[in-house]
Design a protein around this motif. Sequence first.
Motif, PDB file in Angstrom:
ATOM      1  N   GLY A 108      -0.042  -6.880   1.309  1.00 14.75           N
ATOM      2  CA  GLY A 108       1.168  -6.069   1.437  1.00 14.75           C
ATOM      3  C   GLY A 108       2.332  -6.697   2.185  1.00 14.75           C
ATOM      4  O   GLY A 108       3.399  -6.095   2.288  1.00 14.75           O
ATOM      5  N   SER A 152      10.158   0.697   3.097  1.00 20.41           N
ATOM      6  CA  SER A 152       9.306  -0.400   3.583  1.00 20.41           C
ATOM      7  C   SER A 152       9.401  -0.490   5.110  1.00 20.41           C
ATOM      8  O   SER A 152      10.304   0.083   5.718  1.00 20.41           O
ATOM      9  N   TRP A 165      -0.217   1.280   6.006  1.00 23.09           N
ATOM     10  CA  TRP A 165       1.018   1.293   5.195  1.00 23.09           C
ATOM     11  C   TRP A 165       0.759   0.607   3.842  1.00 23.09           C
ATOM     12  O   TRP A 165       1.135   1.117   2.787  1.00 23.09           O
ATOM     13  N   HIS A 166       0.110  -0.541   3.881  1.00 22.64           N
ATOM     14  CA  HIS A 166      -0.178  -1.284   2.644  1.00 22.64           C
ATOM     15  C   HIS A 166      -1.113  -0.488   1.729  1.00 22.64           C
ATOM     16  O   HIS A 166      -0.962  -0.505   0.509  1.00 22.64           O
ATOM     17  N   LYS A 167      -2.063   0.209   2.345  1.00 22.32           N
ATOM     18  CA  LYS A 167      -3.019   0.993   1.538  1.00 22.32           C
ATOM     19  C   LYS A 167      -2.306   2.104   0.777  1.00 22.32           C
ATOM     20  O   LYS A 167      -2.823   2.635  -0.208  1.00 22.32           O
ATOM     21  N   LYS A 168      -1.113   2.462   1.239  1.00 23.08           N
ATOM     22  CA  LYS A 168      -0.306   3.471   0.521  1.00 23.08           C
ATOM     23  C   LYS A 168       0.487   2.823  -0.609  1.00 23.08           C
ATOM     24  O   LYS A 168       1.361   3.438  -1.214  1.00 23.08           O
ATOM     25  N   GLY A 169       0.243   1.531  -0.819  1.00 24.73           N
ATOM     26  CA  GLY A 169       0.949   0.836  -1.902  1.00 24.73           C
ATOM     27  C   GLY A 169       2.326   0.347  -1.506  1.00 24.73           C
ATOM     28  O   GLY A 169       3.162   0.042  -2.366  1.00 24.73           O
ATOM     29  N   LYS A 170       2.588   0.278  -0.203  1.00 22.23           N
ATOM     30  CA  LYS A 170       3.927  -0.098   0.271  1.00 22.23           C
ATOM     31  C   LYS A 170       3.928  -1.496   0.878  1.00 22.23           C
ATOM     32  O   LYS A 170       2.895  -2.000   1.308  1.00 22.23           O
ATOM     33  N   LYS A 171       5.128  -2.068   0.961  1.00 19.63           N
ATOM     34  CA  LYS A 171       5.281  -3.436   1.486  1.00 19.63           C
ATOM     35  C   LYS A 171       5.853  -3.427   2.905  1.00 19.63           C
ATOM     36  O   LYS A 171       6.556  -2.497   3.304  1.00 19.63           O
ATOM     37  N   THR A 221      -4.991  -7.046   2.244  1.00 21.38           N
ATOM     38  CA  THR A 221      -4.115  -6.017   1.640  1.00 21.38           C
ATOM     39  C   THR A 221      -3.063  -6.570   0.675  1.00 21.38           C
ATOM     40  O   THR A 221      -2.607  -5.846  -0.205  1.00 21.38           O
TER      41      THR A 221
END
Length: 354
Positions: free
Chosen positions: A236, A164, A198-204, A234
């Motif tokens: 995220g 993260s 970063w959020h679009k990659k599924g990350k927080k 997002t």
Amino acid sequence: MNILEKLESGQRVDYDDGLALYELDLFTLGKYANKKRKSLYKDKAFFNINRHINPTNICKDICKFCAFSANRKNPNPYTMAHEEILNTLDESVKHNITEVHIVSAHNKNAGLDWYMGIFSKIKDRFPSLHVKALTAAEINFLAQTNDKSYEQIIDMMIEAGVDSLPGGGAEIFDEEVREYICKGKVSSKQWLQIHKIWHKKGKKSNATMLFGHVEKREHRIDHMLRLRDLQDETGGLNAFIPLVYQRNNNYLKVEDFLSSVEILKTYAISRLVLDNIPHIKAYWATSTINLALVAQEFGADDLDGTIEKESVQSAAGAKSAGGLKLKDFLDLIQTSGFVPVQRDSLYNELKIYK
Ligand code: V47
């Protein structure tokens, strides 16, 4: 509809409301922020057992508020060898840390391999440790100096094991204040763009706000609203972290420091404005542990963690250089009337200390 009616009705607050919230007396404001906090988390106060590592203080940037960078007032430049970082973590895992938080300077001599290499080595040796590393400012620096896109750097980070992003480098988004306090660093738009990718990659990730220097209330509200917009898009962001400006050993000339009332108001307002960000962290390293505990009654629900060692804020005067012992941390939380909840980096509850 006046601001109190708006709060009562649970409607989303806007920019003018944000400023109106600052005009309320602390206890009225606190009542609403605490109601929101209690409705989400009751009397739980979240923390994690973590280790902060700041691997280099050699920085190409010249932020006026920074006392950590060896380009500024810090006379002791250093860059940690990978082995030194791994040995440090060998010690820290004995204290059951679940997270390593790695934030550094923008070191031209270190190179992309040095930055990425340490993440893979940490993951190889400590597969279950959550690696929270590289602020958007560092990602921007690595992209620029290596002629890569943000997405390429982010893909490399994920490949190397970063789990993260910490919230650093956000400072204050207002362009004029930003130009004055940290000219040349990642812009506000770039900071938000990097977190979005970063959020679009599924990350927080987290988001900070450095306050209590030359900014005004309106800049804080603007900062929060830009983050709220990102979060609407997002989802995220895990936590918002207002960082109280530390005044020693830096080049920012600040005459008036914030009162505790203004700091508590800022926590409370962030809880009310940021209705879509789950957690408000009172980072005790900058607020002091005492005020961070009081902030738990004014909207905050998280205290960061035990830290163990910290070099950025302590260089500027914060009393965080040696972290806090777990037992002391638990005692402080319990005696202030909260239930300490040890969490992991994504806010899964690991242990409730009843
Ligand atoms: O962005 C630098 C701040 C930040 C000073 O994500 C200062 O959980 C106060 O990002 N006074 C880095 N602050 C720290 C950071 C962080 C900290 C805790 C938790 C998380 C998280 C992230 O330190 C920088 C800058 O805003 N900083 N100098 C100073 N004089």
